[in-house]
Design a protein around this motif. Sequence first.
Motif, short mmCIF file in Angstrom:
data_model
loop_
_atom_site.label_atom_id
_atom_site.label_comp_id
_atom_site.label_asym_id
_atom_site.label_seq_id
_atom_site.Cartn_x
_atom_site.Cartn_y
_atom_site.Cartn_z
N ASP A 62 0.79 -1.28 -0.06
CA ASP A 62 0.05 -0.04 0.02
C ASP A 62 0.90 1.22 -0.12
OD1 ASP A 62 -2.40 -1.53 0.02
OD2 ASP A 62 -2.87 -1.24 2.15
N LYS A 63 1.80 1.19 0.76
CA LYS A 63 2.82 2.32 1.03
C LYS A 63 3.28 2.63 -0.48
CE LYS A 63 3.56 2.55 5.76
NZ LYS A 63 4.41 2.94 6.80
N PHE A 64 3.96 1.24 -0.82
CA PHE A 64 4.57 1.54 -2.42
C PHE A 64 3.58 2.08 -3.38
CE2 PHE A 64 5.39 -0.17 -6.52
CZ PHE A 64 6.59 0.25 -6.81
N ILE A 65 2.33 1.65 -3.58
CA ILE A 65 1.37 2.00 -4.48
C ILE A 65 1.25 3.70 -4.41
CG2 ILE A 65 -0.87 1.80 -5.41
CD1 ILE A 65 0.44 -0.62 -5.87
N LYS A 66 0.96 4.14 -3.07
CA LYS A 66 0.98 5.41 -2.92
C LYS A 66 1.95 6.43 -3.16
CE LYS A 66 -1.69 6.28 1.07
NZ LYS A 66 -1.88 6.27 2.54
N GLY A 70 0.71 4.88 -8.14
CA GLY A 70 0.22 4.08 -9.05
C GLY A 70 1.08 3.79 -10.39
N LYS A 71 2.16 4.55 -10.51
CA LYS A 71 3.12 4.34 -11.91
C LYS A 71 4.05 3.59 -11.59
CE LYS A 71 1.44 8.94 -13.68
NZ LYS A 71 0.76 9.66 -12.31
N ASN A 168 13.95 2.54 -14.94
CA ASN A 168 13.82 3.84 -14.32
C ASN A 168 12.74 3.97 -13.36
OD1 ASN A 168 16.52 4.51 -15.07
ND2 ASN A 168 15.70 4.65 -17.12
N LEU A 169 11.83 3.01 -13.57
CA LEU A 169 10.43 3.14 -12.78
C LEU A 169 10.72 2.95 -11.41
CD1 LEU A 169 7.33 1.72 -14.71
CD2 LEU A 169 7.91 4.26 -14.38
N PRO A 170 9.70 3.36 -10.31
CA PRO A 170 9.82 3.23 -8.88
C PRO A 170 9.48 1.53 -8.97
CG PRO A 170 8.51 4.95 -9.33
CD PRO A 170 8.87 4.53 -10.64
N THR A 171 10.35 0.69 -8.35
CA THR A 171 10.30 -0.59 -8.47
C THR A 171 10.10 -1.24 -6.94
OG1 THR A 171 11.23 -0.79 -10.55
CG2 THR A 171 11.12 -2.72 -9.29
N MET A 172 9.12 -2.36 -6.76
CA MET A 172 9.22 -2.98 -5.36
C MET A 172 9.38 -4.26 -5.94
SD MET A 172 6.08 -3.46 -2.48
CE MET A 172 5.87 -4.72 -1.82
N PHE A 173 10.29 -4.89 -5.36
CA PHE A 173 10.64 -6.30 -5.09
C PHE A 173 10.14 -7.15 -3.98
CE2 PHE A 173 14.21 -4.29 -7.38
CZ PHE A 173 13.97 -5.13 -8.55
N LEU A 174 9.72 -8.20 -4.23
CA LEU A 174 8.84 -8.82 -3.10
C LEU A 174 9.56 -10.51 -3.18
CD1 LEU A 174 6.67 -9.32 -1.15
CD2 LEU A 174 5.00 -9.77 -2.76
N THR A 175 10.14 -10.84 -2.12
CA THR A 175 10.53 -12.25 -2.03
C THR A 175 9.71 -12.75 -0.64
OG1 THR A 175 12.62 -11.46 -0.77
CG2 THR A 175 12.57 -12.48 -3.25
N PRO A 199 17.57 1.99 -9.53
CA PRO A 199 18.16 3.01 -8.82
C PRO A 199 16.87 3.77 -7.64
CG PRO A 199 18.14 4.06 -10.89
CD PRO A 199 17.87 2.47 -11.10
N ASN A 200 15.88 3.20 -8.25
CA ASN A 200 14.49 3.96 -7.23
C ASN A 200 13.89 2.71 -7.03
OD1 ASN A 200 12.66 5.71 -6.07
ND2 ASN A 200 11.95 6.31 -8.04
N SER A 201 14.17 1.96 -5.86
CA SER A 201 13.40 0.79 -5.67
C SER A 201 13.26 0.43 -4.09
CB SER A 201 14.18 -0.46 -6.23
OG SER A 201 15.31 -0.37 -5.96
N ILE A 202 12.33 -0.55 -3.74
CA ILE A 202 12.24 -0.94 -2.43
C ILE A 202 12.21 -2.49 -2.47
CG2 ILE A 202 9.74 -0.67 -2.37
CD1 ILE A 202 9.88 -0.42 0.35
N PHE A 203 12.93 -2.95 -1.51
CA PHE A 203 12.82 -4.82 -1.63
C PHE A 203 12.21 -5.10 -0.38
CE2 PHE A 203 15.33 -8.27 -3.63
CZ PHE A 203 14.64 -9.31 -2.84
#
Length: 312
Positions: A62-66, A70-71, A168-175, A199-203
């Motif tokens: 939810d935090k990532f989407i916000k 949504g992009k 280059n998009l904001p990216t969320m990785f999930l494991t 470069p613009n991401s959260i794991f």
Amino acid sequence: MADDEAIQATNDDASECKRYAVQLGYWSDPFINFFVKQTGRKAPEINRGYYARVKGIEVFIDKFIKLSGGKGQVINLGAGFDTLYWRLKEAGKCPANFIELDFPSITARKCYHIKKHKQLIDMLNTEDGEIRFSTTDLHAANYHLVGIDLRHISELTNKLTQAEVNFNLPTMFLTECVLVYVDTSAASALLKWLAGKFPNSIFVNYEQVNMKDKFGQVMLSNLRSRGCLLAGVEDCESLETQQRRFTINNWEGSNAWTMVEVYDSLPQDDRRRIEHIEMLDERELLVQLLQHYCISVAWNGQTFKNLSIAQG
Ligand code: SAM
């Protein structure tokens, strides 16, 4: 390889546990039963553990989407039969692109289930009405399912490009319970590669923690799960090793919480609701279970720096 088959079978365990908890009403997932038909009874503490896992991960999604408006794109590594894409779609929170990777034998089975159920297919975005299928891969407008062994980094660029990744998009990785099955050097190579490319991401990583006994030894009983070696167990020793595995592999910062902390941070009214679903004679059993799992997060760039488990 025998161990790879045992690792792939962990997806059946996870999916069955999720389906059982959903059936009892721990959380809503109208899609899981398209992937898992039957499941045996699971203990109440297991169901609550899965509830904390699914809800804890949802907090970061939810935090990532916000934050990405949504992009952004979500890349689920070792996605198994996860239904997140459809759940987000139903909630009107779908990111710009959603990519799932797993062993080809797992993605082939997932492709089969998707093809078989009109309700799943109909929810895949198609600008031109086209969905491309092979035995193991599926490409729709903003959903891509790709078969790959995550230890084969040299194939990743090609596979992600086929999935229309944008570095280059904001990216969320999930494991979710994945890295522990990958040996430390291959997991390090993967994390380093991702850190260098996005470069613009959260794991966001969910897996075992506190695997050492009071003498500082990794508990032998923890070395195998469902008959397969937990190859990455060294990184699961403590919250510190969980965090360090990201920073030594070029992620800018990281944080980690045991599932006890995650559970306690979830909305109280919903916890009360699920605590009435089944009696739990000994709460201590749940606490012991939750102490051995954690959520760790790591970030690159400023957008996702220092996100916490707190709601909102
Ligand atoms: N993340 C899903 C969930 O939580 O429902 C599935 C979890 S299951 C415990 C672990 C998944 O990781 C399996 O689907 C397995 O095939 C996948 N996996 C483990 N090692 C992998 C590798 N080297 N390459 C691709 N997938 C892998």
